[in-house]
Design a protein around this motif. Structure first.
Motif, short mmCIF file in Angstrom:
data_model
loop_
_atom_site.label_atom_id
_atom_site.label_comp_id
_atom_site.label_asym_id
_atom_site.label_seq_id
_atom_site.Cartn_x
_atom_site.Cartn_y
_atom_site.Cartn_z
N VAL A 74 47.16 37.33 44.90
CA VAL A 74 46.49 38.12 43.86
C VAL A 74 47.46 38.31 42.70
O VAL A 74 48.64 38.58 42.89
CB VAL A 74 46.05 39.49 44.41
CG1 VAL A 74 45.50 40.37 43.31
CG2 VAL A 74 45.01 39.30 45.51
N CYS A 75 46.92 38.19 41.49
CA CYS A 75 47.74 38.29 40.28
C CYS A 75 47.13 39.33 39.35
O CYS A 75 45.94 39.27 39.03
CB CYS A 75 47.80 36.93 39.61
SG CYS A 75 48.46 36.93 37.95
N THR A 76 47.94 40.27 38.87
CA THR A 76 47.49 41.26 37.90
C THR A 76 48.69 42.10 37.43
O THR A 76 49.83 41.85 37.84
CB THR A 76 46.40 42.17 38.50
OG1 THR A 76 45.85 43.00 37.47
CG2 THR A 76 46.93 43.04 39.61
N LYS A 77 48.44 43.08 36.59
CA LYS A 77 49.50 43.99 36.18
C LYS A 77 49.75 45.04 37.27
O LYS A 77 48.95 45.22 38.19
CB LYS A 77 49.11 44.71 34.89
CG LYS A 77 48.06 45.81 35.09
CD LYS A 77 47.91 46.67 33.86
CE LYS A 77 46.95 47.84 34.08
NZ LYS A 77 47.45 48.84 35.03
N SER A 78 50.86 45.73 37.17
CA SER A 78 51.21 46.93 37.97
C SER A 78 51.09 46.75 39.48
O SER A 78 50.90 47.72 40.20
CB SER A 78 50.40 48.15 37.51
OG SER A 78 49.01 48.01 37.69
N VAL A 79 51.23 45.51 39.95
CA VAL A 79 51.42 45.32 41.40
C VAL A 79 52.61 46.17 41.84
O VAL A 79 52.62 46.73 42.94
CB VAL A 79 51.62 43.82 41.71
CG1 VAL A 79 52.11 43.63 43.14
CG2 VAL A 79 50.31 43.05 41.49
N ASP A 80 53.61 46.25 40.98
CA ASP A 80 54.73 47.18 41.12
C ASP A 80 54.30 48.52 40.51
O ASP A 80 54.29 48.66 39.30
CB ASP A 80 55.95 46.60 40.40
CG ASP A 80 57.15 47.52 40.39
OD1 ASP A 80 57.17 48.49 41.17
OD2 ASP A 80 58.07 47.27 39.59
N GLU A 103 51.87 39.78 37.56
CA GLU A 103 52.62 39.90 38.81
C GLU A 103 51.80 39.31 39.95
O GLU A 103 50.61 39.61 40.09
CB GLU A 103 52.97 41.36 39.08
CG GLU A 103 53.95 41.93 38.07
CD GLU A 103 54.35 43.36 38.36
OE1 GLU A 103 55.44 43.77 37.93
OE2 GLU A 103 53.58 44.08 39.02
N LEU A 104 52.44 38.47 40.75
CA LEU A 104 51.75 37.73 41.81
C LEU A 104 52.25 38.18 43.18
O LEU A 104 53.46 38.20 43.42
CB LEU A 104 51.99 36.23 41.63
CG LEU A 104 51.29 35.29 42.62
CD1 LEU A 104 49.77 35.31 42.40
CD2 LEU A 104 51.82 33.86 42.47
N VAL A 105 51.32 38.53 44.08
CA VAL A 105 51.69 39.06 45.38
C VAL A 105 50.90 38.34 46.47
O VAL A 105 49.78 37.89 46.23
CB VAL A 105 51.43 40.59 45.44
CG1 VAL A 105 49.95 40.90 45.36
CG2 VAL A 105 52.04 41.22 46.68
N ASN A 106 51.50 38.24 47.66
CA ASN A 106 50.82 37.68 48.83
C ASN A 106 50.44 38.83 49.75
O ASN A 106 51.30 39.57 50.22
CB ASN A 106 51.75 36.70 49.55
CG ASN A 106 51.04 35.93 50.66
OD1 ASN A 106 50.25 36.49 51.42
ND2 ASN A 106 51.35 34.65 50.78
N LEU A 107 49.15 39.00 50.00
CA LEU A 107 48.67 40.13 50.79
C LEU A 107 49.15 40.09 52.24
O LEU A 107 49.19 41.12 52.90
CB LEU A 107 47.15 40.20 50.74
CG LEU A 107 46.55 40.53 49.38
CD1 LEU A 107 45.03 40.43 49.43
CD2 LEU A 107 46.98 41.90 48.90
N ASN A 108 49.55 38.91 52.73
CA ASN A 108 50.10 38.84 54.08
C ASN A 108 51.45 39.55 54.16
O ASN A 108 51.76 40.20 55.16
CB ASN A 108 50.26 37.38 54.51
CG ASN A 108 48.91 36.70 54.70
OD1 ASN A 108 48.08 37.16 55.47
ND2 ASN A 108 48.68 35.62 53.98
#
Length: 382
Positions: A191-197, A353-358
């Motif tokens: 998933v990619c978006t703002k404010s993952v952090d 920001e790109l994150v892996n949900l696993n």
């Protein structure tokens, strides 16, 4: 028959994991759609209060905006604090010019390289704006190569006067964030978006409280959402002094080094999709900000990761531009034993920001295990 049962169990386990990831994804979608720049986190605070309340014994919001959700165990034990932070990097309105353009300041660490030609949301109402860029036809060769600073940039909200901007409800100090959609990659776990952090861990905190319904554990869990982490780790020390936990686990994101522009194994051996990271030591270059996790809390994290079969990426980032609320908590309340669990994400402090949900689910599994075994280890330093 035994083989069939094992297959059914694995299928059921996989289905549960998919439901958990979907739940985290849905919360993350909501949370990243909010405007919550440091100092203006009210919308995120409201969301976290409302979504923790059904699963906690008590939820308080202190006068600075820190959220404290309390879940009491069924036996005596330590006070455990597990925290995320609510704020995101962004900007604020510095001045409204007579011709209707807006000057702005940075709030937190945003690269100047990200500014020109970006869409933004102004105020918590998400009023649309654009960070202007001089037409390429009119740029000199020198201008086309130079990165403009924040002070040289302006925001266009489609107004022609200061009064028109003010009539929109915009005023000095209002928050501004990059406009960013919530994008799933071909692999839906990415998933990619703002404010993952650090909204990913706000989502995980909600899921943790859900999973503790009807579960027995010792002691008391304090699920905390701190304010103003991005501008000096300010909320953490407030809460650490107020709660006085016996130990704490800070949940935050960490840069992934697995892109072509980073010498991964030498500079940043953290990979997307290889599990949560555990920063052993970190600190911001040129400052006295430093954290080294407590040896017993490190053991707790490593033991739980092994117990739930989650891979951990151990890392140090001393002398780099990385730290977490742990750096404040180590000196709060005469010193709190602290550990850090991090979800890797690419493209830090950007609208993509790109994150892996696993990896995020791995953080949840470890955090839940720590709660269930709360009090099982002596927290003495040696």
């Amino acid at each position: 028959m035994k083989t069939t049962n094992m297959i059914d169990q694995k299928a059921g386990h996989s289905l549960r994991e998919e439901k958990v990831k979907e739940s985290i994804k849905n919360s993350l979608r909501d949370l990243t759609g909010l405007v919550g720049v440091s100092g203006s986190e009210q919308e995120v605070v409201k969301y976290m209060r409302d979504n923790l309340l059904p699963y906690a014994d008590e939820v308080d919001v202190d006068r600075n905006g820190n959220v404290i959700a309390i879940k009491k165990g069924n036996a005596p034990g330590p006070k455990l604090m597990i925290s995320s932070h609510s704020d995101e990097v962004g900007f604020c309105v510095k001045n409204i010019l007579p011709n209707g353009f807006i000057m702005f300041d940075k709030v937190g660490g945003v690269s100047d390289q990200l500014l020109l030609g970006r869409k933004v949301w102004v105020t918590t109402k998400k009023l649309p704006g654009i960070i202007g860029i001089k037409a390429g036809h009119m740029q000199t060769p020198e201008e086309s190569k130079r990165v403009k600073t924040t002070r040289e940039c302006y925001i266009d909200v489609g107004a022609s006067s200061r009064m028109e901007v003010e009539d929109m409800g915009i005023k000095v100090g209002d928050p501004i964030v990059f406009q960013s959609d919530f994008m799933e990659m071909v692999n839906k776990d990415l998933v990619c978006t703002k404010s993952v952090d650090n909204r990913i861990h706000c989502a995980i905190l909600i899921e943790l409280f859900k999973e503790l319904q009807g579960v027995e554990f010792a002691g008391t869990l304090y699920g905390v959402v701190t304010v103003q982490e991005e501008v000096g780790l300010l909320g953490a020390i407030m809460v650490g002094n107020a709660i006085e936990p016996d130990y704490a686990i800070v949940l935050d994101t960490i840069p992934a080094g697995d892109t072509p522009d980073i010498d991964t194994e030498i500079s940043l051996p953290v990979y997307l999709g290889k599990g949560p990271a555990c920063p052993i030591a970190d600190g911001v270059r040129g400052t006295m900000v430093f954290n080294h996790i407590h040896p017993k809390v490190r053991e707790i994290i490593e033991e739980q990761a092994a117990k739930v079969n989650v891979s951990l990426q151990m890392i140090t980032l001393v002398g780099d531009a990385y730290t977490t609320d742990a750096a404040s908590l180590t000196s709060a309340n005469k010193g709190i034993p602290v550990g850090v669990l991090s979800t890797p994400r690419r493209y830090s402090h950007s609208p993509v920001e790109l994150v892996n949900l696993n990896d995020a689910e791995g953080v949840l599994k470890i955090a839940k295990g720590i709660v269930l075994d709360n009090g099982g280890k002596d927290l003495g330093f040696i």
